[in-house]
Scaffold this motif. Structure first.
Motif, PDB file in Angstrom:
ATOM      1  N   GLY A 390       0.815  -1.210   0.000  1.00 38.81           N
ATOM      2  CA  GLY A 390       0.000   0.000   0.000  1.00 38.81           C
ATOM      3  C   GLY A 390       0.845   1.254   0.000  1.00 38.81           C
ATOM      4  O   GLY A 390       0.516   2.241  -0.671  1.00 38.81           O
ATOM      5  N   MET A 391       1.954   1.236   0.745  1.00 33.08           N
ATOM      6  CA  MET A 391       2.838   2.396   0.748  1.00 33.08           C
ATOM      7  C   MET A 391       3.493   2.606  -0.618  1.00 33.08           C
ATOM      8  O   MET A 391       3.717   3.736  -1.056  1.00 33.08           O
ATOM      9  N   LEU A 392       3.791   1.503  -1.309  1.00 32.57           N
ATOM     10  CA  LEU A 392       4.351   1.616  -2.655  1.00 32.57           C
ATOM     11  C   LEU A 392       3.307   2.120  -3.647  1.00 32.57           C
ATOM     12  O   LEU A 392       3.578   3.011  -4.460  1.00 32.57           O
ATOM     13  N   ALA A 393       2.111   1.557  -3.574  1.00 34.98           N
ATOM     14  CA  ALA A 393       1.053   1.959  -4.503  1.00 34.98           C
ATOM     15  C   ALA A 393       0.533   3.355  -4.203  1.00 34.98           C
ATOM     16  O   ALA A 393      -0.024   4.016  -5.088  1.00 34.98           O
ATOM     17  N   GLY A 394       0.710   3.829  -2.963  1.00 33.80           N
ATOM     18  CA  GLY A 394       0.182   5.125  -2.569  1.00 33.80           C
ATOM     19  C   GLY A 394       1.005   6.307  -3.001  1.00 33.80           C
ATOM     20  O   GLY A 394       0.592   7.454  -2.828  1.00 33.80           O
ATOM     21  N   ARG A 395       2.174   6.055  -3.589  1.00 32.51           N
ATOM     22  CA  ARG A 395       2.995   7.158  -4.075  1.00 32.51           C
ATOM     23  C   ARG A 395       2.338   7.836  -5.271  1.00 32.51           C
ATOM     24  O   ARG A 395       1.736   7.184  -6.111  1.00 32.51           O
ATOM     25  N   ALA A 396       2.453   9.151  -5.329  1.00 29.70           N
ATOM     26  CA  ALA A 396       1.882   9.883  -6.461  1.00 29.70           C
ATOM     27  C   ALA A 396       2.584   9.471  -7.740  1.00 29.70           C
ATOM     28  O   ALA A 396       3.813   9.344  -7.769  1.00 29.70           O
ATOM     29  N   GLY A 397       1.824   9.270  -8.788  1.00 29.24           N
ATOM     30  CA  GLY A 397       2.408   8.880 -10.067  1.00 29.24           C
ATOM     31  C   GLY A 397       1.411   8.147 -10.916  1.00 29.24           C
ATOM     32  O   GLY A 397       0.290   7.848 -10.488  1.00 29.24           O
ATOM     33  N   LYS A 398       1.797   7.868 -12.143  1.00 30.65           N
ATOM     34  CA  LYS A 398       0.961   7.174 -13.095  1.00 30.65           C
ATOM     35  C   LYS A 398       1.681   5.941 -13.611  1.00 30.65           C
ATOM     36  O   LYS A 398       2.915   5.862 -13.598  1.00 30.65           O
ATOM     37  N   VAL A 399       0.888   4.968 -14.047  1.00 30.96           N
ATOM     38  CA  VAL A 399       1.454   3.781 -14.674  1.00 30.96           C
ATOM     39  C   VAL A 399       2.213   4.207 -15.917  1.00 30.96           C
ATOM     40  O   VAL A 399       1.703   4.971 -16.743  1.00 30.96           O
ATOM     41  N   ILE A 400       3.448   3.732 -16.048  1.00 33.07           N
ATOM     42  CA  ILE A 400       4.232   4.014 -17.242  1.00 33.07           C
ATOM     43  C   ILE A 400       4.477   2.701 -17.967  1.00 33.07           C
ATOM     44  O   ILE A 400       4.398   1.628 -17.386  1.00 33.07           O
ATOM     45  N   GLY A 401       4.760   2.809 -19.245  1.00 31.13           N
ATOM     46  CA  GLY A 401       4.979   1.607 -20.042  1.00 31.13           C
ATOM     47  C   GLY A 401       3.691   1.015 -20.550  1.00 31.13           C
ATOM     48  O   GLY A 401       3.688  -0.014 -21.204  1.00 31.13           O
ATOM     49  N   ALA A 402       2.537   1.665 -20.245  1.00 29.54           N
ATOM     50  CA  ALA A 402       1.255   1.165 -20.743  1.00 29.54           C
ATOM     51  C   ALA A 402       0.437   2.292 -21.351  1.00 29.54           C
ATOM     52  O   ALA A 402      -0.753   2.164 -21.525  1.00 29.54           O
TER      53      ALA A 402
END
Length: 406
Positions: A390-402
């Motif tokens: 959850g801490m990893l997924a909770g970082r601001a950002g967007k999926v890249i490579g897709a």
């Protein structure tokens, strides 16, 4: 004068029509959401009766929760593809029809019908699980978080009502009629969804050829595992909580009421998370905090089961918050509706495949250990892992490579 007056005479009517259309759509969405958990979680308070009726051990009884989760995992990747051919609206209506048919079959009285009907219900729910987030991203992109929270609240409320009513209905009419009562949910949703059948739109879905790009994204896997560990822990405790409480001296009715309290508590985080998610630059601490609530509640059931009135709603609140956060991440960590559908399908497939191993497996662990403490300890450990992802997924950002998906 006629040209200048026309807009003023037609615009209010067009505005009202649009508002009414959006209102009907939201009502339909919420009634569909009411079907996405209750027909499965409502079995938990009745597992003891079903074990007695068919002579099932804990591991075999766990199949009644495992089978629909397995269907979620297997059918989820296919749902958006089917909707491309049938249309999103008709596919959701078909999903409701499957849930209704499965409820009738599950209640027929034989063990085979019970298991097959459970699978049919799971197939219908799987389609709704995948397609609703995509629909929200497409039709309500500015209200994604708020509407996600509202439909999660609806899911929890319907589940709570089902759990509270299941045991009294079974005591009065038998387990078959108690399971049949869930037919009210898909029938009401089908009726409300009828106006949407005039539309025939394709889903906001990933293409067959390029959908695999999402599976190569580290952030997509973090979101997926965050939801996956939560699903495992939630469905294990949901399936066996009445049995866990009964082993600690609670009556069947009291255990059923606490099971309903769990479902209700899982809906409440939506009221709190909507403003928080919008204001926070990232959601790392929020995700970790909700995972900590889950860990504490599970350990509390081991150390002080007499305080289940405190631990059960805390567990519901923690897992419900993680579920809402995870669904929000599906929208917040992507740039397009197509990516939202791809990430939703990935998270549903992997997450529910993880969850499907839970109820039956821990039922066998209970049979071997002779108590529920080892099962609850495993749930606590997995909740810690959930917090890390959850801490990893909770970082601001967007999926890249897709970004090319579509």
């Amino acid at each position: 004068m006629q040209n200048s007056s026309a807009p003023s005479s037609t615009s209010p009517s067009s505005g009202r029509t649009a508002i009414q259309g959006a209102g009907l759509l939201i009502v339909g969405i919420l009634l569909i959401a009411a079907n996405l958990r209750a027909p499965v979680t409502g079995v938990g308070p009745l597992l003891g009766l079903l074990q007695q009726a068919f002579g099932l051990g804990a591991g075999a009884a766990g199949l009644l929760v495992t089978l629909p989760l397995l269907c979620f995992a297997l059918v989820s990747p296919l749902s958006a593809w089917a909707a491309r051919d049938l249309g999103l609206e008709r596919t959701l209506f078909l999903a409701l029809a499957l849930i209704a048919a499965g409820i009738v079959l599950r209640s027929a009285g034989s063990l085979t019908a019970l298991l097959v009907g459970t699978c049919v219900i799971g197939c219908g729910i799987a389609a709704g699980n995948v397609l609703l987030p995509s629909l929200l991203k497409r039709d309500f992109p500015d209200d994604m978080t708020r509407l996600t929270a509202i439909y999660a609240i609806t899911m929890g409320g319907a589940s709570a009502l089902g759990s509270v009513c299941a045991v009294p209905l079974a005591q009065a009419l038998g387990w078959s009629w108690a399971l049949t009562a869930f037919i009210v949910l898909p029938l009401a949703a089908m009726l409300a969804w009828l106006p949407q059948l005039r539309r025939h739109t394709a889903p906001a879905s990933a293409s067959r050829a390029r959908g695999g790009a999402m599976w190569r994204s580290a952030l997509a896997w973090q979101v997926t595992l965050f939801l996956g560990f939560n699903s495992f822990v939630y469905y294990v405790v949901t399936a066996w909580l009445p049995s866990i409480l009964s082993a600690s001296g609670y009556s069947a009715v009291a255990a059923g009421n606490l099971h309903g309290l769990l479902q209700l508590a899982s809906a409440l985080p939506g009221l709190l998370l909507v403003p928080l998610v919008r204001r926070l630059k990232d959601q790392r601490l929020l995700a970790a905090g909700m995972a900590a609530c889950t860990v504490l509640s599970v350990l509390g059931l081991i150390a002080a089961p007499g305080l289940a009135m405190a631990w059960v709603p805390l567990f519901g609140f923690g897992t419900g918050a993680v579920f809402i956060l995870g669904l929000s991440f599906v929208g917040l960590r992507v740039a397009t509706p197509q990516q939202a559908a791809a990430l939703s399908a990935m998270a549903q497939s992997v997450g529910y495949l993880m969850a499907a191993t839970g109820p039956s497996l821990v039922g066998r662990i209970h049979d071997a250990a002779g108590n529920w403490n080892l099962v609850l300890g495993i749930c606590a450990l997995l909740s810690v892992l959930m917090g890390i992802f959850g801490m990893l997924a909770g970082r601001a950002g967007k999926v890249i490579g897709a970004a090319h998906i579509g």
